[in-house]
Design a protein around this motif. Structure first.
Motif, short mmCIF file in Angstrom:
data_model
loop_
_atom_site.label_atom_id
_atom_site.label_comp_id
_atom_site.label_asym_id
_atom_site.label_seq_id
_atom_site.Cartn_x
_atom_site.Cartn_y
_atom_site.Cartn_z
N TYR A 249 0.84 -1.19 0.00
CA TYR A 249 0.00 0.00 0.00
C TYR A 249 0.88 1.24 0.00
O TYR A 249 1.83 1.35 0.77
CB TYR A 249 -0.94 0.01 1.20
CG TYR A 249 -2.13 -0.92 1.00
CD1 TYR A 249 -3.24 -0.49 0.28
CD2 TYR A 249 -2.12 -2.21 1.50
CE1 TYR A 249 -4.32 -1.33 0.08
CE2 TYR A 249 -3.19 -3.07 1.30
CZ TYR A 249 -4.30 -2.62 0.58
OH TYR A 249 -5.36 -3.45 0.38
N VAL A 250 0.53 2.18 -0.89
CA VAL A 250 1.34 3.39 -1.11
C VAL A 250 0.50 4.62 -0.80
O VAL A 250 -0.65 4.72 -1.24
CB VAL A 250 1.80 3.45 -2.58
CG1 VAL A 250 2.42 4.78 -2.92
CG2 VAL A 250 2.76 2.31 -2.88
N LEU A 251 1.06 5.53 -0.02
CA LEU A 251 0.41 6.82 0.20
C LEU A 251 0.92 7.80 -0.85
O LEU A 251 2.12 7.88 -1.11
CB LEU A 251 0.77 7.37 1.59
CG LEU A 251 -0.06 6.95 2.78
CD1 LEU A 251 0.58 7.47 4.07
CD2 LEU A 251 -1.50 7.44 2.68
N THR A 252 0.00 8.55 -1.45
CA THR A 252 0.40 9.60 -2.39
C THR A 252 -0.63 10.70 -2.31
O THR A 252 -1.53 10.68 -1.48
CB THR A 252 0.57 9.02 -3.82
OG1 THR A 252 1.06 10.04 -4.68
CG2 THR A 252 -0.74 8.48 -4.37
N ASN A 253 -0.49 11.70 -3.17
CA ASN A 253 -1.48 12.78 -3.21
C ASN A 253 -2.63 12.39 -4.12
O ASN A 253 -2.42 11.73 -5.14
CB ASN A 253 -0.87 14.07 -3.75
CG ASN A 253 -0.07 14.83 -2.72
OD1 ASN A 253 0.96 15.39 -3.03
ND2 ASN A 253 -0.53 14.87 -1.48
N ALA B 54 4.00 19.66 3.72
CA ALA B 54 3.75 18.22 3.76
C ALA B 54 2.57 17.95 4.70
O ALA B 54 2.48 18.54 5.77
CB ALA B 54 4.99 17.49 4.26
N ILE B 55 1.70 17.07 4.25
CA ILE B 55 0.60 16.61 5.10
C ILE B 55 1.23 15.77 6.21
O ILE B 55 2.05 14.89 5.93
CB ILE B 55 -0.39 15.75 4.28
CG1 ILE B 55 -0.97 16.55 3.13
CG2 ILE B 55 -1.48 15.17 5.17
CD1 ILE B 55 -1.53 15.71 2.00
N SER B 56 0.88 16.04 7.47
CA SER B 56 1.52 15.31 8.57
C SER B 56 1.18 13.82 8.47
O SER B 56 0.09 13.45 8.03
CB SER B 56 1.05 15.86 9.91
OG SER B 56 -0.26 15.43 10.18
N ILE B 57 2.13 12.99 8.87
CA ILE B 57 1.88 11.55 8.79
C ILE B 57 0.77 11.17 9.78
O ILE B 57 0.05 10.20 9.58
CB ILE B 57 3.18 10.72 9.03
CG1 ILE B 57 2.98 9.29 8.55
CG2 ILE B 57 3.63 10.75 10.48
CD1 ILE B 57 2.69 9.15 7.07
N LYS B 58 0.59 11.98 10.80
CA LYS B 58 -0.51 11.72 11.74
C LYS B 58 -1.84 11.79 11.01
O LYS B 58 -2.67 10.89 11.11
CB LYS B 58 -0.48 12.74 12.88
CG LYS B 58 -1.62 12.56 13.86
CD LYS B 58 -1.51 13.49 15.03
CE LYS B 58 -2.62 13.23 16.02
NZ LYS B 58 -2.38 13.89 17.29
N GLN B 59 -2.02 12.88 10.26
CA GLN B 59 -3.26 13.00 9.48
C GLN B 59 -3.36 11.88 8.45
O GLN B 59 -4.41 11.24 8.31
CB GLN B 59 -3.31 14.37 8.78
CG GLN B 59 -4.52 14.49 7.86
CD GLN B 59 -4.59 15.83 7.16
OE1 GLN B 59 -4.05 16.83 7.63
NE2 GLN B 59 -5.27 15.87 6.03
N ALA B 60 -2.27 11.61 7.75
CA ALA B 60 -2.30 10.58 6.71
C ALA B 60 -2.70 9.23 7.30
O ALA B 60 -3.49 8.50 6.71
CB ALA B 60 -0.95 10.49 6.02
N MET B 61 -2.17 8.90 8.50
CA MET B 61 -2.49 7.61 9.09
C MET B 61 -3.90 7.59 9.67
O MET B 61 -4.52 6.53 9.74
CB MET B 61 -1.45 7.21 10.14
CG MET B 61 -0.08 6.90 9.54
SD MET B 61 -0.10 5.85 8.05
CE MET B 61 -0.52 4.25 8.77
N ASN B 62 -4.42 8.74 10.10
CA ASN B 62 -5.83 8.80 10.50
C ASN B 62 -6.73 8.38 9.35
O ASN B 62 -7.80 7.81 9.55
CB ASN B 62 -6.22 10.22 10.93
CG ASN B 62 -5.78 10.56 12.34
OD1 ASN B 62 -5.31 9.69 13.07
ND2 ASN B 62 -5.93 11.82 12.72
#
Lengths: 349, 613
Positions: B94-98, B246-254
């Motif tokens: 799984y990949v996080l991107t915009n 950068a979007i915080s990784i906290k938000q991204a993981m939420n």
């Protein structure tokens, strides 16, 4: 100077910066300042400490690519704020937002057009700032931080933005004459990164011990090459501006103005300024009567009057007030801005 | 002096030869100055030895960047065109991107990693508001995942570095590393309309250029702290000016699990707005009377002190903190009214209407058809992925054709089924028998400890019979659930038990419409719980299951938009040597416990029965 000359200058600056960086054995990420006896603090602690000494300024602007915000640096503990002289300050009182989110009103103590500096003051805010230590020697290759409210990103109690950089060169801005919007022609610190973004003017350039070493300048771009130059004014220049402003300021107190019986008047000088329609209408020359004193002195249409006998002219009204203190028979000196040039003019009756 | 002289020669030459010659002249100048320096300077072997600490710091940095480069991904269209960045965060790919990176490619893309390989990939979920997307790579089960950092610990002045594919430089699939300073944290960047809002983001002067979008921002330990996605440019053109976000990784993981659901994920609103009042306090300026905030007692003029784990002193801080949460999340809030300080929890509601999100999907589907010939118009401020010259390559057969399923409200419905399958598979050993898609009759016996009364019940295909003390209630298998919830009746416990029974016998899809939402918080539980939305007749219910074993932790029934939902907590399970069975149930409305019921024995009958108890 021609466009290629400018390119060469910028490229030379770049080259010098790179060469000196290598020479000084600066490896980024591990700042080692062997010359200093001061204990280095971690960068985040350093950033915490300098935040208290940098303020966000809000004033006129907000249209046509003119920002209504910029940055300022607190000096000493009397509430003095040094910043760039710009259209943002063309308001009765400048809004200052301190590091803790407090909104304060500052008055413009004075401006120093040749260095494009302005001095503001907030009263009784208990703010303490940097010391102006003009003895700090700045060498090319030295690592620096820029601290400013670039792009107006920070509001309220939010931190001003911090950027890392290296002083590439200590060089005069004279090469830029006629190419850029800089009135200042003297020595600057040229920085290798984009510190001079919109709103960054008046921000702090600090060294790795968190000491103020310069005030960030305005945005400067070579109109032909399209290159943006990032620079800061050295502290000796800043100190000189501050001294001049504080000296000039003592005689501008409106209460103590001594009008004379037979003062200079605009009509007698043959000088027509643009109509006084604003609270602070800039003292722009609209017309010159042929053969008048103004004409003989060399004042031209569209000149902006900045100083009269070294007193700050921030509006048409203040010019008329200064004229009312000058005897009709005496000559006086004006500093006007004509296009991108500053010109001193002796007005002899 | 020397330099000035050379420069003036150059200038004269340049004006004579024109612009093109200038570069050569300058190159010659550089060479000559360099050679003069080296001849006058020190010999290489007399150079001072570098400080050991510098070498050590450099080695640490190299190690961190090497580690980080392994999980950095370059994102391309299915034909290899274009290019953005991403970061792999799980070993299954799984990949996080915009969102603005994945969006122009439609649902199919290819991801490159620094092992030099391109992996066929497909989009899972998208978050147009927060500009995030999750893409899944296929082809390995041991993808190198990035180590996650704690973006709450990031502070201005710390060093960081970005990895990615700026200007599509990574033709050999080795990411470009740019190094910089954290310039600011908890920044708020306004959305365009209500989409592409960057809240609580990290500002850096590490170069973020076109193509870096969607790529990772790391701390100096090589831990992932953010997803790069946006820059301030204004008049400077679309290149880095030392101001990237950068979007915080906290938000991204939420949002990560919500994105894995293959849905079009929504952000949240509090159900009230705030303004800074004359005393400089952040106070409620408007509140919806059907919001959970209103039900929890928040009123006009109350001062908001804290939301989530963040103290609130400005309206900007409030916007920042709300932006990091998905809708339907329940988060702590502290406010002050005339009576004092109140601590409570509120449920966040959706920022957009379903129709608004569907419009986005309609647009996405259109792009899929047009992709990759047409690109979506770019919003101002985004870091647009770089366009490369087209390398026409026909895809004869899509190897991942079975990994994409179109459905309204989803960017890829395939992943929603995948996640529900993951949850239910964990409980496979607890399966209850069912015939003709209908479970067995289930009887249970127990008591109400606080009331010191008996508690028993039976679910059959005819409905529910439930007895609290000497009071007996009945309920139709699907009808009357809404009224029962609205009345805040204890019979809702019976409804929850039915959900448990159906979940374990016929499965979520056998109950009704089932949608995996992602992971949401549950009061009193530290970890996020998998959350599935079911539609049972006229009520909506949320089922929260443990991510470790798939066991149902909570069932919530929402009667309508106005009334308090019924929350039934499955506090304890016992095992009868075959399967786990609920043994302690707690009913709660609002934040108040209404009833605790204990179940001591269960019996399952082969044939449906019409008998009463």
């Amino acid at each position: 100077m021609t466009r290629p000359a400018n390119c060469v200058f910028v490229l030379l600056c770049l080259w010098v910066g790179i060469a000196l960086t290598i020479e000084n054995n600066l490896v980024f990420g591990a700042p080692i300042d062997q010359s200093s006896t001061t204990v280095l603090m971690s960068h985040d602690t350093l950033v915490d400490r300098v935040q208290e000494k940098v303020v966000k300024l809000f004033g006129a602007g907000g249209a046509k690519g003119l920002e209504s915000y910029q940055s300022g640096v607190l000096i000493g503990s009397d509430g003095y704020i040094l910043t760039s002289w710009s259209t943002v300050l063309d308001v009765t009182s400048v809004r200052v937002v301190a590091y803790d989110g407090r909104r304060l009103n500052a008055t413009v103590v004075g401006v120093d057009p040749p260095n494009e500096m302005a001095l503001l003051k907030v009263d009784d805010a208990g703010l303490s700032g940097f010391e102006l230590d003009t003895s700090l020697a700045i060498r090319p290759g030295q690592r620096v931080f820029g601290v400013s409210n670039l792009f107006g990103i920070a509001t309220g109690n939010e931190y001003c933005s911090v950027q890392k950089g290296v002083v590439m060169a200590v060089a005069p801005l004279t090469q830029r004459r006629g190419k850029t919007k800089s009135l200042y022609q003297g020595k600057v610190y040229v920085i290798d990164v984009m510190t001079n973004n919109p709103g960054a003017a008046g921000g702090a350039l600090i060294d790795m011990q968190g000491r103020l070493i310069g005030i960030l300048g305005k945005e400067i771009r070579d109109e032909q090459a399209g290159i943006w130059l990032n620079y800061a004014l050295p502290l000796d220049v800043v100190q000189a501006s501050m001294d001049r402003i504080l000296k000039g300021n003592t005689s501008v107190e409106s209460e103590s103005i001594k009008t004379v019986d037979k003062p200079h008047r605009l009509a007698d000088l043959g000088l027509t300024l643009i109509p006084d329609v604003l609270a602070k209408t800039p003292a722009f020359v609209d017309q010159i009567r042929k053969g008048s004193i103004a004409d003989h002195s060399g004042i031209q249409t569209n000149d902006l009057i900045l100083l009269a006998n070294d007193q700050r002219i921030d509006s048409r009204k203040s010019f008329e007030r200064v004229l009312s203190t000058l005897n009709r028979a005496d000559s006086f000196e004006l500093l006007v801005q004509r296009g991108q040039e500053l010109i001193r003019i002796q007005v002899r009756p | 002096m020397e330099t000035t002289k050379i420069a003036s020669i150059v200038v004269r030459s340049a004006s004579r030869f024109g612009e093109l010659k200038l570069q050569r002249v300058f190159a010659a100048l550089t060479l000559s100055v360099l050679s003069s320096l080296s001849s006058s300077g020190q010999e290489p072997n007399t150079l001072p030895q570098p400080n050991a600490k510098v070498i050590e710091a450099q080695n640490e940095r190299i190690a961190a960047m090497k580690k980080a480069a392994r999980s950095t991904v370059s994102v391309h269209g299915s034909d290899g065109q274009g290019g953005g960045s991403g970061v792999c965060i799980s070993s299954d790919g799984y990949v996080l991107t915009n969102f603005h990176v994945s969006s122009p490619f439609g649902h199919r893309m290819r991801c490159g990693m620094n092992d030099g390989k391109m992996y066929e990939s497909v989009v899972a979920g998208i978050d147009p508001t927060g500009d995030l997307a999750v893409v899944k790579m296929f082809g390995r089960d041991d993808f190198p995942a990035a180590e996650l950092g704690d973006s709450d610990l990031v502070r201005a002045g710390q060093w960081c570095f970005a990895a990615g594919n700026p200007f599509v430089l990574a033709t050999n699939l080795q990411p470009t590393i740019t190094y910089g300073l954290v310039s600011g944290v908890r920044r708020y960047q306004y959305p365009s309309g209500t989409f592409l809002e960057y809240s609580d983001c990290i500002q850096t002067d590490a170069a973020i250029n076109p193509g870096n979008s969607g790529g990772p921002l790391f701390n100096m330990k090589g831990q992932l702290i953010g997803i790069n996605g946006r820059c301030s440019f204004e008049k400077r053109g679309r290149v880095n000016v030392g101001v990237g976000y950068a979007i915080s990784i906290k938000q991204a993981m939420n949002f990560y699990w919500q994105l894995r659901s293959g849905r079009v994920v929504d952000h949240a609103t509090l159900g009230f707005t705030v303004a800074t009042d004359t005393k400089g306090r952040v106070s409620v300026s408007n509140i919806l009377d059907n919001s959970d905030a209103f039900r929890r007692g928040i009123r006009f003029g109350d001062e908001i002190l804290r939301i989530g784990d963040r103290d609130i002193a400005t309206t900007n801080q409030l916007k920042n903190i709300v932006g990091i949460y998905p809708d339907q999340w329940r988060i702590p809030i502290r406010f002050r009214n005339e009576d004092g300080i109140v601590e409570t929890h509120i449920r966040l509601q959706s920022l957009h209407l379903a129709s608004e999100l569907e419009e986005i999907i309609a647009g996405e589907n259109q792009k899929q058809k047009d992709a990759p010939k047409k690109k979506a118009p770019k919003e101002e401020g985004e870091v647009e992925e770089e366009k490369t010259k087209p390398t026409p390559k026909e895809i004869t057969k899509d190897v991942l054709a079975d990994k994409f399923e179109e459905k309204l409200g989803y960017s890829n419905y395939f992943f929603n089924r995948l996640e529900l399958q993951r949850i239910t598979t964990m409980q496979a050993s607890n399966k209850l028998p069912a015939t003709d898609n209908s479970p067995q009759t289930w009887r249970w016996q127990g008591d109400l400890p606080a009331e010191n009364q008996g508690f028993s019940g039976e679910w059959s295909s005819n409905g529910l019979t439930i007895r609290f003390g000497d009071q007996t209630d009945t309920l139709h298998p699907t009808q009357g659930w809404l009224q029962t919830t609205k009345k805040q009746s204890p019979v809702t416990i019976g409804m929850a038990l039915r959900i448990w029974q159906l979940w374990h016998s016929v499965g979520p899809y056998g109950i009704g419409e089932a949608v995996y939402l992602g992971r949401n918080p549950v009061l009193g539980v530290a970890e996020l719980q998998d959350c599935t939305k079911l539609t049972v007749g006229e009520v909506t219910c949320l089922v929260y299951t443990s991510p470790e074993n798939g066991q149902i932790r909570v069932v919530e029934f929402f009667p309508d938009g106005q009334s308090e939902p019924a929350e039934i907590y499955f506090e304890k399970y016992t095992t009868d040597n075959v399967r786990s069975l609920p043994s302690l149930i707690r009913l709660q409305f609002g934040l108040e416990t209404k009833l605790i019921a204990k179940i001591d024995s269960h019996s399952f009958l082969d044939r449906p029965t019409t008998e009463g108890l």
